[in-house]
Design a protein around this motif. Structure first.
Motif, PDB file in Angstrom:
ATOM      1  N   SER A  76       0.814  -1.224   0.000  1.00 35.92           N
ATOM      2  CA  SER A  76       0.000   0.000   0.000  1.00 35.92           C
ATOM      3  C   SER A  76       0.843   1.267   0.000  1.00 35.92           C
ATOM      4  O   SER A  76       0.451   2.277  -0.588  1.00 35.92           O
ATOM      5  N   SER A  77       2.010   1.241   0.614  1.00 35.26           N
ATOM      6  CA  SER A  77       2.852   2.436   0.617  1.00 35.26           C
ATOM      7  C   SER A  77       3.479   2.696  -0.753  1.00 35.26           C
ATOM      8  O   SER A  77       3.979   3.793  -1.005  1.00 35.26           O
ATOM      9  N   PHE A  78       3.425   1.729  -1.641  1.00 35.85           N
ATOM     10  CA  PHE A  78       3.960   1.884  -2.988  1.00 35.85           C
ATOM     11  C   PHE A  78       2.862   2.048  -4.034  1.00 35.85           C
ATOM     12  O   PHE A  78       3.126   1.931  -5.230  1.00 35.85           O
ATOM     13  N   SER A  79       1.627   2.321  -3.608  1.00 39.22           N
ATOM     14  CA  SER A  79       0.499   2.340  -4.539  1.00 39.22           C
ATOM     15  C   SER A  79       0.675   3.337  -5.680  1.00 39.22           C
ATOM     16  O   SER A  79       0.364   3.027  -6.824  1.00 39.22           O
ATOM     17  N   GLU A  80       1.212   4.510  -5.387  1.00 35.85           N
ATOM     18  CA  GLU A  80       1.387   5.512  -6.447  1.00 35.85           C
ATOM     19  C   GLU A  80       2.401   5.036  -7.486  1.00 35.85           C
ATOM     20  O   GLU A  80       2.174   5.157  -8.693  1.00 35.85           O
ATOM     21  N   MET A  81       3.498   4.466  -7.039  1.00 35.47           N
ATOM     22  CA  MET A  81       4.520   3.963  -7.947  1.00 35.47           C
ATOM     23  C   MET A  81       3.974   2.796  -8.786  1.00 35.47           C
ATOM     24  O   MET A  81       4.203   2.729  -9.996  1.00 35.47           O
ATOM     25  N   ILE A  82       3.241   1.904  -8.140  1.00 33.91           N
ATOM     26  CA  ILE A  82       2.649   0.758  -8.847  1.00 33.91           C
ATOM     27  C   ILE A  82       1.651   1.258  -9.888  1.00 33.91           C
ATOM     28  O   ILE A  82       1.647   0.799 -11.036  1.00 33.91           O
ATOM     29  N   GLU A  83       0.803   2.209  -9.501  1.00 31.36           N
ATOM     30  CA  GLU A  83      -0.192   2.746 -10.426  1.00 31.36           C
ATOM     31  C   GLU A  83       0.479   3.397 -11.638  1.00 31.36           C
ATOM     32  O   GLU A  83       0.052   3.193 -12.777  1.00 31.36           O
ATOM     33  N   GLN A  84       1.544   4.146 -11.416  1.00 30.55           N
ATOM     34  CA  GLN A  84       2.259   4.787 -12.528  1.00 30.55           C
ATOM     35  C   GLN A  84       2.853   3.749 -13.475  1.00 30.55           C
ATOM     36  O   GLN A  84       2.766   3.884 -14.699  1.00 30.55           O
ATOM     37  N   LYS A  85       3.429   2.700 -12.922  1.00 27.48           N
ATOM     38  CA  LYS A  85       4.034   1.648 -13.747  1.00 27.48           C
ATOM     39  C   LYS A  85       2.973   0.927 -14.570  1.00 27.48           C
ATOM     40  O   LYS A  85       3.149   0.715 -15.773  1.00 27.48           O
ATOM     41  N   ILE A  86       1.855   0.567 -13.947  1.00 26.52           N
ATOM     42  CA  ILE A  86       0.770  -0.108 -14.665  1.00 26.52           C
ATOM     43  C   ILE A  86       0.215   0.818 -15.746  1.00 26.52           C
ATOM     44  O   ILE A  86      -0.049   0.379 -16.872  1.00 26.52           O
ATOM     45  N   SER A  87       0.025   2.089 -15.430  1.00 28.75           N
ATOM     46  CA  SER A  87      -0.481   3.055 -16.413  1.00 28.75           C
ATOM     47  C   SER A  87       0.443   3.134 -17.619  1.00 28.75           C
ATOM     48  O   SER A  87      -0.014   3.115 -18.766  1.00 28.75           O
ATOM     49  N   ARG A  88       1.744   3.236 -17.374  1.00 28.06           N
ATOM     50  CA  ARG A  88       2.706   3.298 -18.487  1.00 28.06           C
ATOM     51  C   ARG A  88       2.648   2.022 -19.326  1.00 28.06           C
ATOM     52  O   ARG A  88       2.686   2.074 -20.563  1.00 28.06           O
ATOM     53  N   ASN A  89       2.552   0.865 -18.664  1.00 32.20           N
ATOM     54  CA  ASN A  89       2.480  -0.403 -19.398  1.00 32.20           C
ATOM     55  C   ASN A  89       1.228  -0.467 -20.268  1.00 32.20           C
ATOM     56  O   ASN A  89       1.298  -0.855 -21.435  1.00 32.20           O
TER      57      ASN A  89
END
Length: 104
Positions: A76-89
């Motif tokens: 959960s503390s990495f949600s923004e980073m994960i969301e950005q990576k998924i969005s880029r993919n």
């Protein structure tokens, strides 16, 4: 309510959207170690995915790809980073014209 919600509109139609979704599944399994199950339907497909600390779905229709994920405490503390990576993919898979037509 999901921790990450990403929705992309496209004009691919269901057949090409399925190809994109299946390519995303292969990448997600290799890159993130997700266990994915792809279920094809008449008007929409659903990919369910899971691994320790994350689970969710990708809904595929002729007009949209919708990604929803619930994160465990550690992720959960990495949600923004994960969301950005998924969005880029997703944007890369959909291509410049398709990825540009997006909303979250």
């Amino acid at each position: 309510m999901p921790d990450i919600h990403i929705e992309r509109q496209h004009t691919l139609g269901i057949a090409r959207a399925r190809q994109v979704a299946r390519k995303w599944v292969r990448q997600a399994e290799q890159e993130f170690g997700l266990d994915c199950v792809y279920t094809e339907g008449e008007e929409r497909d659903v990919v369910t995915f899971t691994r320790a600390g994350i689970d969710g779905t990708v809904e595929v229709t002729a007009q949209t790809l919708t990604f929803d994920a619930t994160l465990g405490f550690l992720f959960s503390s990495f949600s923004e980073m994960i969301e950005q990576k998924i969005s880029r993919n997703l944007d890369a898979l959909l291509g410049p014209a398709e990825g540009g037509n997006r909303f979250a």
